[in-house]
Write a protein that holds these residues in place. Structure first.
Motif, PDB file in Angstrom:
ATOM      1  N   LEU A  75       0.811  -1.214   0.000  1.00 31.44           N
ATOM      2  CA  LEU A  75       0.000   0.000   0.000  1.00 31.44           C
ATOM      3  C   LEU A  75       0.846   1.266   0.000  1.00 31.44           C
ATOM      4  O   LEU A  75       0.450   2.288  -0.576  1.00 31.44           O
ATOM      5  CB  LEU A  75      -0.929   0.023   1.213  1.00 31.44           C
ATOM      6  N   MET A  76       1.994   1.219   0.631  1.00 29.30           N
ATOM      7  CA  MET A  76       2.831   2.402   0.745  1.00 29.30           C
ATOM      8  C   MET A  76       3.782   2.577  -0.437  1.00 29.30           C
ATOM      9  O   MET A  76       4.424   3.615  -0.565  1.00 29.30           O
ATOM     10  CB  MET A  76       3.645   2.339   2.046  1.00 29.30           C
ATOM     11  N   ASN A  77       3.884   1.562  -1.281  1.00 23.31           N
ATOM     12  CA  ASN A  77       4.784   1.622  -2.442  1.00 23.31           C
ATOM     13  C   ASN A  77       4.105   0.915  -3.603  1.00 23.31           C
ATOM     14  O   ASN A  77       4.285  -0.283  -3.802  1.00 23.31           O
ATOM     15  CB  ASN A  77       6.124   0.965  -2.110  1.00 23.31           C
ATOM     16  N   PRO A  78       3.300   1.634  -4.392  1.00 23.78           N
ATOM     17  CA  PRO A  78       2.496   0.996  -5.437  1.00 23.78           C
ATOM     18  C   PRO A  78       3.286   0.193  -6.459  1.00 23.78           C
ATOM     19  O   PRO A  78       2.748  -0.719  -7.070  1.00 23.78           O
ATOM     20  CB  PRO A  78       1.789   2.188  -6.100  1.00 23.78           C
ATOM     21  N   GLY A  79       4.549   0.510  -6.654  1.00 26.68           N
ATOM     22  CA  GLY A  79       5.330  -0.226  -7.643  1.00 26.68           C
ATOM     23  C   GLY A  79       6.000  -1.474  -7.117  1.00 26.68           C
ATOM     24  O   GLY A  79       6.554  -2.259  -7.894  1.00 26.68           O
ATOM     25  N   ALA A  80       5.946  -1.709  -5.809  1.00 25.48           N
ATOM     26  CA  ALA A  80       6.708  -2.805  -5.206  1.00 25.48           C
ATOM     27  C   ALA A  80       6.208  -4.170  -5.652  1.00 25.48           C
ATOM     28  O   ALA A  80       7.010  -5.084  -5.876  1.00 25.48           O
ATOM     29  CB  ALA A  80       6.639  -2.708  -3.686  1.00 25.48           C
ATOM     30  N   GLY A  81       4.897  -4.330  -5.795  1.00 30.31           N
ATOM     31  CA  GLY A  81       4.365  -5.640  -6.176  1.00 30.31           C
ATOM     32  C   GLY A  81       4.853  -6.084  -7.536  1.00 30.31           C
ATOM     33  O   GLY A  81       5.255  -7.242  -7.720  1.00 30.31           O
TER      34      GLY A  81
ATOM     35  N   ALA B  74     -11.063  -6.125  10.392  1.00 35.88           N
ATOM     36  CA  ALA B  74      -9.808  -6.869  10.257  1.00 35.88           C
ATOM     37  C   ALA B  74      -8.562  -6.019  10.454  1.00 35.88           C
ATOM     38  O   ALA B  74      -7.444  -6.520  10.308  1.00 35.88           O
ATOM     39  CB  ALA B  74      -9.749  -7.528   8.877  1.00 35.88           C
ATOM     40  N   ARG B  75      -8.722  -4.748  10.784  1.00 36.62           N
ATOM     41  CA  ARG B  75      -7.551  -3.893  10.936  1.00 36.62           C
ATOM     42  C   ARG B  75      -6.797  -4.189  12.235  1.00 36.62           C
ATOM     43  O   ARG B  75      -7.328  -4.794  13.166  1.00 36.62           O
ATOM     44  CB  ARG B  75      -7.973  -2.415  10.902  1.00 36.62           C
ATOM     45  N   ALA B  76      -5.550  -3.720  12.292  1.00 38.13           N
ATOM     46  CA  ALA B  76      -4.755  -3.871  13.504  1.00 38.13           C
ATOM     47  C   ALA B  76      -5.462  -3.203  14.678  1.00 38.13           C
ATOM     48  O   ALA B  76      -6.204  -2.227  14.509  1.00 38.13           O
ATOM     49  CB  ALA B  76      -3.372  -3.259  13.301  1.00 38.13           C
ATOM     50  N   ALA B  77      -5.213  -3.712  15.883  1.00 41.96           N
ATOM     51  CA  ALA B  77      -5.949  -3.266  17.068  1.00 41.96           C
ATOM     52  C   ALA B  77      -5.806  -1.767  17.314  1.00 41.96           C
ATOM     53  O   ALA B  77      -6.777  -1.101  17.693  1.00 41.96           O
ATOM     54  CB  ALA B  77      -5.483  -4.046  18.293  1.00 41.96           C
TER      55      ALA B  77
ATOM     56  N   PRO C 118      -3.173   5.903   9.708  1.00 45.01           N
ATOM     57  CA  PRO C 118      -2.223   6.363   8.694  1.00 45.01           C
ATOM     58  C   PRO C 118      -2.823   6.620   7.318  1.00 45.01           C
ATOM     59  O   PRO C 118      -2.155   7.217   6.471  1.00 45.01           O
ATOM     60  CB  PRO C 118      -1.227   5.199   8.630  1.00 45.01           C
ATOM     61  N   LEU C 119      -4.064   6.200   7.069  1.00 44.77           N
ATOM     62  CA  LEU C 119      -4.581   6.226   5.708  1.00 44.77           C
ATOM     63  C   LEU C 119      -5.889   6.993   5.534  1.00 44.77           C
ATOM     64  O   LEU C 119      -6.123   7.578   4.472  1.00 44.77           O
ATOM     65  CB  LEU C 119      -4.773   4.784   5.199  1.00 44.77           C
ATOM     66  N   ASP C 120      -6.752   6.984   6.520  1.00 44.16           N
ATOM     67  CA  ASP C 120      -8.074   7.580   6.370  1.00 44.16           C
ATOM     68  C   ASP C 120      -8.198   8.858   7.204  1.00 44.16           C
ATOM     69  O   ASP C 120      -7.460   9.059   8.170  1.00 44.16           O
ATOM     70  CB  ASP C 120      -9.150   6.562   6.762  1.00 44.16           C
TER      71      ASP C 120
ATOM     72  N   HIS D 218     -17.793  -8.580   6.986  1.00 43.90           N
ATOM     73  CA  HIS D 218     -16.381  -8.264   7.187  1.00 43.90           C
ATOM     74  C   HIS D 218     -16.042  -6.909   6.592  1.00 43.90           C
ATOM     75  O   HIS D 218     -16.563  -6.514   5.544  1.00 43.90           O
ATOM     76  CB  HIS D 218     -15.500  -9.319   6.516  1.00 43.90           C
ATOM     77  N   HIS D 219     -15.133  -6.206   7.251  1.00 41.32           N
ATOM     78  CA  HIS D 219     -14.616  -4.960   6.695  1.00 41.32           C
ATOM     79  C   HIS D 219     -13.227  -4.697   7.260  1.00 41.32           C
ATOM     80  O   HIS D 219     -12.740  -5.399   8.141  1.00 41.32           O
ATOM     81  CB  HIS D 219     -15.565  -3.790   6.983  1.00 41.32           C
ATOM     82  N   CYS D 220     -12.593  -3.671   6.726  1.00 42.33           N
ATOM     83  CA  CYS D 220     -11.246  -3.282   7.147  1.00 42.33           C
ATOM     84  C   CYS D 220     -11.116  -1.803   6.830  1.00 42.33           C
ATOM     85  O   CYS D 220     -12.022  -1.027   7.103  1.00 42.33           O
ATOM     86  CB  CYS D 220     -10.198  -4.143   6.440  1.00 42.33           C
ATOM     87  N   GLY D 221      -9.999  -1.389   6.217  1.00 39.72           N
ATOM     88  CA  GLY D 221      -9.860  -0.009   5.815  1.00 39.72           C
ATOM     89  C   GLY D 221     -10.489   0.272   4.469  1.00 39.72           C
ATOM     90  O   GLY D 221     -11.175   1.270   4.287  1.00 39.72           O
ATOM     91  N   SER D 222     -10.267  -0.643   3.522  1.00 41.98           N
ATOM     92  CA  SER D 222     -10.768  -0.398   2.164  1.00 41.98           C
ATOM     93  C   SER D 222     -11.245  -1.654   1.453  1.00 41.98           C
ATOM     94  O   SER D 222     -11.253  -1.714   0.229  1.00 41.98           O
ATOM     95  CB  SER D 222      -9.685   0.290   1.325  1.00 41.98           C
TER      96      SER D 222
END
Length: 288
Positions: free
Chosen positions: A30-36, A182-185, A194-196, A244-248
Motif C-alpha cells: 500500500l505504501m509503495n504501489p510499484g513494489a508488487g 480486520a484492521r490492527a488493534a 495512517p490512511l483515512d 467483514h470490513h477493514c480499511g478499504s
C-alpha cells in the motif's frame, strides 16, 4: 476443484497435469504501489500473471464502480473484461492466487472471482514463501503483455455477498448484523490512522486483525483452530450475520476466507469499509 486453500505441493501437481490452471501473483504494498510488480518481475511462479491492486482490482476512474472507499470495486462487467484479457475465459479453469503478504492482497482477487461467479479459485497457502520452500521453480521478467482485445469472462450469479453503507446504518444494533473489523488493534481503537481522515471504528464492531489467521509458518491455522477462535470471538452470534470490513475492503478477505476454511460458511463483505464509512455524512464513529 480447489475453492479455498491449495498447498504448494498440490499446485505443483496441478501444473504438471493436463488440468487447465491460471495462476495470478497479487503481491502489493500500500505504501509503495510499484513494489508488487518489482517483486513479480524479480521472481514468480512460472506462467503466473501479475495483478495490480490499483489497476485491476480497484477502479477509481469510472462512475459505474461497484463500491466506494479507497479501493472501489470495478463493475463486474469491467472486471470480467479484464479477466478475459488476462487469459481467464472459462468457469471450468482452476485459478490459484498468491502474494508475499500473508494472503492480504491475493484474497481480494479470490473474493472478486467468487463475486463474478467463478467458484474454482483457491489461495496458495503460505504464498510465495511456501512455493519456494516446496522446491517450486521460479521465473523472472515482466510476463506476457495482455492482448488489447479478448472475450470477456462469462459472468454468472455472484457467489459472494456484499453489504453497503445504507444497509449497515439501517441494521446497526440488530442481532442480524455482526460487524468484524480486520484492521490492527491500534487502528481499530483509533489510536493511529495512517490512511483515512478519521480514526476509530464502526460502533459495535468486533476486532480480529487478519494476521491472526496465520501460524508462524505463514500458512493458515488448521480449520479446527480457526473455528474455535471465531466462535469465541462471536460469542454465540450467528456466523451468517457476519459482515467483514477493514480499511478499504482488502485485508478483510483473509478473515472471510478463514471463516469458510473453518466450516462457518461464506460470509459477507462491506467493500467500502472504514474508508467509505468515515466519509459518509451522519455515519457514527467510535473509539476505544
Amino acid at each position: 476443484m480447489h475453492t479455498t486453500l491449495i498447498s504448494a505441493t498440490e499446485l505443483k501437481q496441478l501444473l504438471d497435469s493436463a488440468t487447465p490452471v491460471r495462476v495470478y501473483d497479487c503481491s502489493a504494498d500500500l505504501m509503495n504501489p510499484g513494489a508488487g510488480r518489482e517483486q513479480y518481475q524479480a521472481e514468480h511462479i512460472p506462467g503466473a500473471s501479475h495483478v495490480s491492486l490499483d489497476e485491476h482490482l480497484s477502479d477509481k476512474a469510472h462512475p459505474d464502480r461497484a463500491s466506494g472507499g479507497r479501493h472501489p470495486l470495478p463493475s463486474r462487467e469491467r472486471f470480467a473484461a479484464w479477466l478475459g484479457r488476462s487469459g481467464l475465459t472459462s468457469p471450468a479453469t482452476q485459478v490459484v492466487v498468491y502474494d508475499r503478504q500473508g494472503a492480504n492482497y491475493c484474497g481480494r482477487l479470490w473474493w472478486m472471482l467468487k463475486w463474478c461467479g467463478h467458484e474454482a479459485v483457491a489461495v496458495l497457502d503460505g504464498g510465495w514463501a511456501a512455493w519456494v520452500a516446496a522446491g517450486g521453480v521460479a521465473e523472472s521478467g515482466p510476463g506476457p503483455a495482455p492482448p488489447a482485445e479478448a472475450p470477456a469472462y462469462p459472468l454468472s450469479p455472484a457467489r459472494a455477498a456484499t453489504a453497503n453503507t445504507t444497509r449497515l446504518v439501517q441494521q446497526m444494533g440488530s442481532p442480524d448484523l455482526t460487524l468484524l473489523d480486520a484492521r490492527a488493534a491500534a487502528r481499530f481503537r483509533g489510536e493511529v490512522e495512517p490512511l483515512d481522515p478519521v480514526a476509530g471504528h464502526i460502533p459495535g464492531a468486533l476486532n480480529r486483525p487478519f494476521t491472526e489467521n496465520l501460524g508462524p509458518d505463514g500458512r493458515f491455522k488448521p480449520a479446527s483452530a480457526l473455528r474455535v477462535e471465531f466462535e469465541q470471538l462471536l460469542a454465540g452470534r450467528d456466523p451468517a450475520s457476519v459482515v467483514h470490513h477493514c480499511g478499504s475492503g482488502v485485508s478483510a478477505i483473509p478473515n472471510l476466507l478463514a471463516m469458510e476454511v473453518a466450516g462457518l460458511g461464506r460470509t459477507a463483505l462491506y467493500p467500502g469499509s472504514w474508508s467509505e464509512w468515515c466519509n459518509t455524512p451522519g455515519a457514527p464513529c467510535a473509539r476505544g
